[in-house]
Scaffold this active site. Structure first.
Site, PDB file in Angstrom:
ATOM      1  N   ALA A  90     104.564 -17.806  37.620  1.00  0.00           N
ATOM      2  CA  ALA A  90     105.472 -17.306  38.354  1.00  0.00           C
ATOM      3  C   ALA A  90     106.731 -16.983  37.407  1.00  0.00           C
ATOM      4  O   ALA A  90     107.221 -15.813  37.609  1.00  0.00           O
ATOM      5  CB  ALA A  90     106.133 -18.481  39.227  1.00  0.00           C
ATOM      6  N   LYS A 115      88.085 -13.245  22.565  1.00  0.00           N
ATOM      7  CA  LYS A 115      89.610 -13.861  22.042  1.00  0.00           C
ATOM      8  C   LYS A 115      89.356 -13.972  20.671  1.00  0.00           C
ATOM      9  O   LYS A 115      88.305 -14.061  20.115  1.00  0.00           O
ATOM     10  CB  LYS A 115      89.506 -14.977  22.831  1.00  0.00           C
ATOM     11  CG  LYS A 115      89.688 -15.032  24.296  1.00  0.00           C
ATOM     12  CD  LYS A 115      90.856 -15.584  24.991  1.00  0.00           C
ATOM     13  CE  LYS A 115      90.939 -15.394  26.414  1.00  0.00           C
ATOM     14  NZ  LYS A 115      92.400 -15.057  26.714  1.00  0.00           N
ATOM     15  N   HIS A 153      87.927  -8.673  35.543  1.00  0.00           N
ATOM     16  CA  HIS A 153      88.675  -7.405  35.115  1.00  0.00           C
ATOM     17  C   HIS A 153      87.644  -6.201  34.717  1.00  0.00           C
ATOM     18  O   HIS A 153      87.959  -5.163  34.911  1.00  0.00           O
ATOM     19  CB  HIS A 153      89.547  -7.812  34.005  1.00  0.00           C
ATOM     20  CG  HIS A 153      90.676  -8.983  34.069  1.00  0.00           C
ATOM     21  ND1 HIS A 153      91.152  -9.030  35.451  1.00  0.00           N
ATOM     22  CD2 HIS A 153      91.069  -9.700  33.365  1.00  0.00           C
ATOM     23  CE1 HIS A 153      92.188 -10.146  35.363  1.00  0.00           C
ATOM     24  NE2 HIS A 153      91.898 -10.779  34.349  1.00  0.00           N
TER      25      HIS A 153
HETATM   26  C1  BG6 Z   1      94.157 -13.012  32.322  1.00  0.00           C
HETATM   27  C2  BG6 Z   1      93.165 -14.128  31.646  1.00  0.00           C
HETATM   28  O1  BG6 Z   1      93.430 -12.799  33.528  1.00  0.00           O
HETATM   29  O2  BG6 Z   1      94.062 -11.837  31.593  1.00  0.00           O
HETATM   30  C3  BG6 Z   1      93.650 -14.105  30.058  1.00  0.00           C
HETATM   31  O3  BG6 Z   1      93.243 -15.106  32.226  1.00  0.00           O
HETATM   32  C4  BG6 Z   1      93.940 -12.662  29.471  1.00  0.00           C
HETATM   33  O4  BG6 Z   1      92.901 -14.882  29.417  1.00  0.00           O
HETATM   34  C5  BG6 Z   1      94.843 -11.706  30.297  1.00  0.00           C
HETATM   35  O5  BG6 Z   1      94.753 -13.092  28.137  1.00  0.00           O
HETATM   36  C6  BG6 Z   1      94.894 -10.534  29.827  1.00  0.00           C
HETATM   37  O6  BG6 Z   1      95.727  -9.579  30.368  1.00  0.00           O
HETATM   38  P1  BG6 Z   1      96.347  -8.351  29.738  1.00  0.00           P
HETATM   39  O7  BG6 Z   1      96.907  -7.676  31.015  1.00  0.00           O
HETATM   40  O8  BG6 Z   1      97.186  -8.902  28.747  1.00  0.00           O
HETATM   41  O9  BG6 Z   1      95.194  -7.585  29.153  1.00  0.00           O
END
Ligand code: BG6
Length: 484
Positions: free
Chosen positions: A18, A336, A250
């Site tokens: 949030a 990561k 994603h």
């Molecule tokens: C989130 C994951 O959904 O997406 C994270 O839980 C990750 O682990 C993040 O760091 C990455 O998002 P972005 O928009 O920074 O690429």
């Protein structure tokens, strides 16, 4: 004049999501005039017993970042904070939700609006374990037709379960309470500028139409890298791992947009129908098409199990069984604690037949879409080396967004998705059958990993990930090219 009335409820108002994403996105929408003081109230709800003023003060720091010097910003921040009211209550008991409903009704009746135009948006910035009780409470106490005939929409975000059966269970629980039309499942990658551009690129350009298939494309990579580890989120991450955290959602969403057929129209249902179809055409994943990794130091986190088998890196080849893509590997890779932070799509074309320039050894044509950082698209192609010599080099046709669209501020994914929810556009949200199809692809592999049948290889933090992943890439047919 008659005005509409919008109540936005952020559940889990004192939590991380949030503070870092939801409220900043709402603030940006407010600053740009998409949320109007005359219509909107934002209700923060959480268990912590604090006052509205306390919440506003807590948020001020987050929303102010980088904007401290601008008078205009600080004025609009104060106005925005005035829209926020806090209600404290538990997530599974009637009392809190009854007072929340009372507050919302007060706001609605204070407006000169028809009840039918009242709109309620509930944003669940909460762990999914509490989705079912919270949704039951919303359904029972905040959606009474007689005092709220207008629309109600619910935003939820992954993780939606841990595998096919737990995800289906959650879907069924929510499905008993709400219509699919009321449920907005966020995958924030669908809110990114270059992800939203994918269908335009594919279906509004004559260039790509005839080339986008197995006759011309050799392999496709969809890659996510982060240059930091699970810092502070080890406990959550260890239960999920990189496939559930990034790839199953994603990267798979991006995959759908790259691989799906042309939708009948731009209607959300038509687009989502095509996404489901391509997901259903993915063949079962073979273990020889998977490389897992875990970075050194991951298990130093006290919230991570000392025997953890959880991958922090994975490279998985997906193969599509249809007319367009048979034989073209799609390599989905995420990690990561790697050497860089980047998300990109790489479409590599086949060799030129009858290559009279012998240029192929310099590299193939490649079309790269960089989602972040520094949004860009570029095409690697062979040109004559400028000068007197007749030789060839690899060069790029480059569309870099920062240069080409200097005056445009690219919106944050959450901003766009919240606005879509208010407008009732579900195009960039995941439908229930899509979620199911996504879990069907990965569940057998995830169960093998959970059972310890497949172990992650160690890699050093800050490296490219396990060397075996490069071997997998070469096996998939990717030819390393020079340049970037
Ligand atoms: C989130 C994951 O959904 O997406 C994270 O839980 C990750 O682990 C993040 O760091 C990455 O998002 P972005 O928009 O920074 O690429």
């Amino acid at each position: 004049p008659e005005i509409g009335c919008l109540s936005i409820v952020v559940l889990g108002a004192s939590g991380d999501l949030a503070k870092k994403k939801t409220f900043p996105a709402l603030f940006n929408l407010f600053r740009q005039g998409f949320l109007k003081s005359s219509e909107v109230r934002i209700f923060g709800y959480a268990r912590t017993k604090i006052s509205s003023e306390d919440l506003r003060e807590r948020l001020r720091g987050y929303l102010n970042k980088g904007k401290e010097d601008s008078k205009e910003d600080s004025e609009s921040l104060s106005k925005f904070l005035q829209l926020i009211k806090y209600v404290s209550g538990s997530y599974d008991n009637a009392e809190g939700f009854q007072s929340l409903n009372k507050e919302i009704l007060e706001h609605e009746s204070s407006k000169n609006s028809q009840p039918e135009t009242s709109r309620r948006l509930f944003y669940l910035a909460l762990p999914p374990s509490v989705y079912p009780p919270v949704c039951r409470m919303i359904r029972s106490y905040c959606m009474n037709q007689s005092d709220h005939p207008g629309w109600t929409r619910i935003i939820v975000e992954k993780p939606f379960g841990k595998d096919l059966s737990s995800a289906e269970e959650l879907s069924t629980q929510l499905g008993e309470l709400f219509d699919e039309k009321q449920l907005y499942r966020i995958d924030h990658y669908l809110g990114k500028e270059l992800v939203q551009n994918l269908l335009v690129l594919r279906f509004a350009n004559r260039f790509f139409l005839p080339l986008w298939n197995r006759d011309n494309i050799d392999n496709v990579q969809i890659v996510f890298r982060e240059d930091f580890g699970t810092e502070g989120r080890g406990g959550y991450f260890d239960e999920y791992g990189i496939i559930r955290d990034i790839i199953q959602n994603h990267l798979l969403q991006v995959f759908c947009l790259v691989a799906m057929e042309k939708p009948v129209s731009l209607k959300p249902e038509h687009i989502r129908d095509e996404k489901v179809k391509v997901l259903q055409s993915v063949q079962p994943i073979k273990l020889e098409d998977v490389v897992l990794g875990q970075y050194d130091g991951y298990k130093d986190d006290p919230t991570v199990s000392p025997n953890s088998n959880t991958p922090t890196f994975a490279s998985v080849i997906l193969r599509i069984h249809n007319e367009r893509w048979e034989g073209v590997p799609f390599i989905l890779k995420a990690g990561k604690a790697l050497n860089s932070r980047k998300a990109e799509i790489r479409v590599q074309f086949k060799d030129v037949p009858g290559d009279i320039y012998k240029c192929q050894k310099q590299g193939r044509n490649e079309f790269v879409i960089r989602l972040q950082p520094l949004e860009a698209m570029y095409m690697k192609l062979t040109v004559k080396k400028p000068g007197l010599e007749m030789s060839t080099i690899q060069s790029e046709l480059d569309l870099s967004y920062r240069q080409r669209y200097q005056d445009v501020v690219i919106p944050e994914a959450y901003e766009r998705l919240i606005l879509d929810t208010i407008r009732g556009d579900q195009q960039h949200f995941v439908r229930r059958d899509e979620l199911k199809a996504a879990w069907e692809i990965f569940t057998p592999l995830l169960h093998e990993i959970d059972d310890g049948a497949l172990k992650p290889l160690p890699y050093s933090s800050g490296s490219r990930g396990p060397a075996k992943a490069d071997e997998l890439l070469a096996k998939a047919g990717y030819v390393q090219t020079h340049g970037y």
